[in-house]
Design an enzyme around this catalytic site. Structure first.
Site, short mmCIF file in Angstrom:
data_model
loop_
_atom_site.label_atom_id
_atom_site.label_comp_id
_atom_site.label_asym_id
_atom_site.label_seq_id
_atom_site.Cartn_x
_atom_site.Cartn_y
_atom_site.Cartn_z
N ARG A 80 0.81 -1.22 0.00
CA ARG A 80 0.00 0.00 0.00
C ARG A 80 0.84 1.26 0.00
O ARG A 80 0.48 2.23 -0.66
CB ARG A 80 -1.04 -0.01 1.12
CG ARG A 80 -0.63 0.44 2.45
CD ARG A 80 -1.31 -0.36 3.50
NE ARG A 80 -0.76 -1.69 3.51
CZ ARG A 80 -1.42 -2.80 3.15
NH1 ARG A 80 -2.66 -2.75 2.78
NH2 ARG A 80 -0.82 -3.96 3.20
N THR A 81 1.93 1.30 0.69
CA THR A 81 2.66 2.57 0.76
C THR A 81 3.20 2.95 -0.62
O THR A 81 3.04 4.08 -1.07
CB THR A 81 3.78 2.51 1.81
OG1 THR A 81 3.19 2.14 3.05
CG2 THR A 81 4.46 3.85 1.97
N LYS A 99 24.07 -5.56 -6.29
CA LYS A 99 25.49 -5.61 -6.71
C LYS A 99 26.40 -5.03 -5.63
O LYS A 99 27.60 -4.91 -5.84
CB LYS A 99 25.68 -4.79 -8.00
CG LYS A 99 24.86 -5.27 -9.16
CD LYS A 99 25.15 -4.37 -10.37
CE LYS A 99 24.20 -4.67 -11.51
NZ LYS A 99 24.26 -3.64 -12.55
N ARG A 115 11.85 3.41 0.91
CA ARG A 115 11.71 2.53 2.07
C ARG A 115 12.94 1.64 2.11
O ARG A 115 13.38 1.13 1.07
CB ARG A 115 10.46 1.68 1.94
CG ARG A 115 10.41 0.59 2.97
CD ARG A 115 9.08 -0.10 2.99
NE ARG A 115 8.05 0.78 3.54
CZ ARG A 115 6.83 0.38 3.82
NH1 ARG A 115 6.47 -0.87 3.59
NH2 ARG A 115 5.94 1.21 4.32
N HIS A 125 8.18 6.25 10.22
CA HIS A 125 7.31 6.10 9.04
C HIS A 125 6.39 7.32 9.02
O HIS A 125 5.20 7.22 9.29
CB HIS A 125 6.52 4.80 9.17
CG HIS A 125 5.82 4.36 7.93
ND1 HIS A 125 5.60 5.19 6.85
CD2 HIS A 125 5.26 3.17 7.61
CE1 HIS A 125 4.95 4.51 5.91
NE2 HIS A 125 4.73 3.28 6.35
C1 NCD Z 1 3.49 -0.55 8.07
C2 NCD Z 1 4.98 -0.51 7.81
O1 NCD Z 1 5.43 -0.83 6.73
O2 NCD Z 1 5.66 -0.12 8.75
N1 NCD Z 1 2.73 -0.69 6.92
C3 NCD Z 1 2.48 0.36 6.10
O3 NCD Z 1 3.32 1.12 5.73
N2 NCD Z 1 1.22 0.55 5.75
C4 NCD Z 1 3.14 -1.51 9.13
C5 NCD Z 1 3.59 -2.93 9.03
O4 NCD Z 1 4.29 -3.33 8.10
O5 NCD Z 1 3.24 -3.67 9.95
#
Ligand code: NCD
Length: 361
Positions: free
Chosen positions: A51-52, A80, A101, A129
């Protein structure tokens, strides 16, 4: 140039103006459909996400911009042996803005140090986050009508849950907020976060029982036990089902409590709860797209009368090298990539790593 690495990189006023703008986008999406024409967002996901990443891409496409990037480290030059800094130096020459990320704490701050364009931290290890937090704040403000005078329960993996760390930091800035921290002993909030709550005089309690505390909560923030961050898989197996929110527990809660979850859910919320009108975790997802649209507009400097601009110190501003000192968090980017320059801040007479906030040795 502004980045968003931790929720504290935005002032309270700026957060308010972002949430207001997200509200305007919800009401008049067509008015924003061309704002990012000619701009490119790179989504660099060194760690899996559904989703992110899609939320960022959908946000940029909704603003008329374009997207490029990768969705796993194995499909990038990381495979690499390239460092984060080098990947960012390269990609920031192509893109106008980067959402990234990474599995290591502090990786986004390392990226911001060398980037030619704004960096948005879409999750750095178990650290922060901030765009999930903006999502959570927008959801709470729209559904509860305020961000102050609320009792917020955070339940599950408070040790590794980066969404929890960022949400607590952000909510501490509002008056009358009380935290109820519900976790097994092994997954309590990290010491430096607990200490910050104590020293800041914030109102919080730790309690391992959800049943005992759910009745006091205005917001219940459920989280997944973060299996991927455990060094000991047997410990994960033992702890993974510590909390399961079901209708029996919901019966003990206030009638106007809301249940949030950053998702993905594994087992911690029984599907029967989805039918309860207090379950808001799928509404939360949509708010995430709108708040990311607002953030992209702000960081690209596509200024709107909505925006408040304040001078907030950058992620590594004021941090210094200290000869002979290293971060002692083995999940920190400076440990994983020793070519990263170690930088520290002094907090109450102690050195803490400026990338991941852990104590130095
Ligand atoms: C979260 C994350 O990646 O930290 N999810 C997200 O970004 N929607 C929570 C999780 O992974 O549990």
């Amino acid at each position: 140039m502004r980045h968003l690495i931790s929720p504290m990189d935005l002032s309270v006023k700026e957060i308010e103006s972002l949430l207001d703008l997200a509200g305007s986008i919800i009401d008049h999406p067509a008015a924003f459909a061309h704002k990012c024409e000619g701009k490119q967002l790179a989504t660099l996901f060194f760690e899996p996400s559904t989703r992110t990443r899609l939320s960022f891409e959908s946000a940029m496409l909704g603003l008329g911009g374009q997207v490029l990037g990768f969705s796993s480290a194995s499909s990038s030059s990381t495979a690499k042996g390239e460092t984060v800094s080098d990947t960012i130096r390269v990609v920031s020459s192509y893109a106008d803005i980067i959402a990234m990320r990474h599995p290591k704490d502090g990786a986004a701050a390392a990226a911001a140090r060398v980037s030619r364009c704004p960096i948005i931290n879409a999750g750095d290890g178990g650290h922060h986050h901030p765009t999930q937090t903006l999502t959570d704040l927008l959801t709470i403000r729209r559904l509860k009508g305020r961000l102050d005078h609320l009792t917020i329960g955070l339940c599950g993996d408070l040790k590794f849950g980066r969404t929890v760390h960022s949400l607590i930091k952000a909510m501490c800035r509002y008056e009358g907020v009380r935290f109820i921290l519900v976790s097994p002993q092994e997954l309590r909030l990290p010491d430096h976060d607990l200490q910050a709550l104590r020293e800041g005089g914030f109102d919080f309690v730790e309690d391992p029982s959800l049943e005992n505390t759910i009745g006091e909560m205005d917001v219940l923030y459920m989280t997944r036990i973060q299996g991927e961050r455990f060094a000991d898989k047997a410990e994960y197996e033992r702890l993974k089902d510590s909390y399961i929110l079901d209708m029996a527990k919901m019966a003990l809660a206030k009638r106007d409590m809301i249940v949030l979850h950053p998702l993905p859910r594994v087992n911690e919320i029984a599907v029967e709860v989805d039918e309860d009108p207090r379950a808001k975790y799928f509404d939360q997802v949509l708010f995430g797209k709108y708040v990311r649209m607002a953030l992209i507009l702000k960081l690209l400097g596509l200024n709107d009368p909505h925006f408040t601009e304040e001078t907030v110190p950058g992620p590594l501003e004021g941090a210094q090298t200290v000869p002979g000192l290293h971060c002692c968090n083995d999940r920190c980017i400076t440990v994983a990539e020793p070519t990263q320059k170690s930088l520290f801040r002094t907090v109450d007479g102690h050195h803490v790593c400026a990338y991941c906030d852990h104590a130095a040795n």
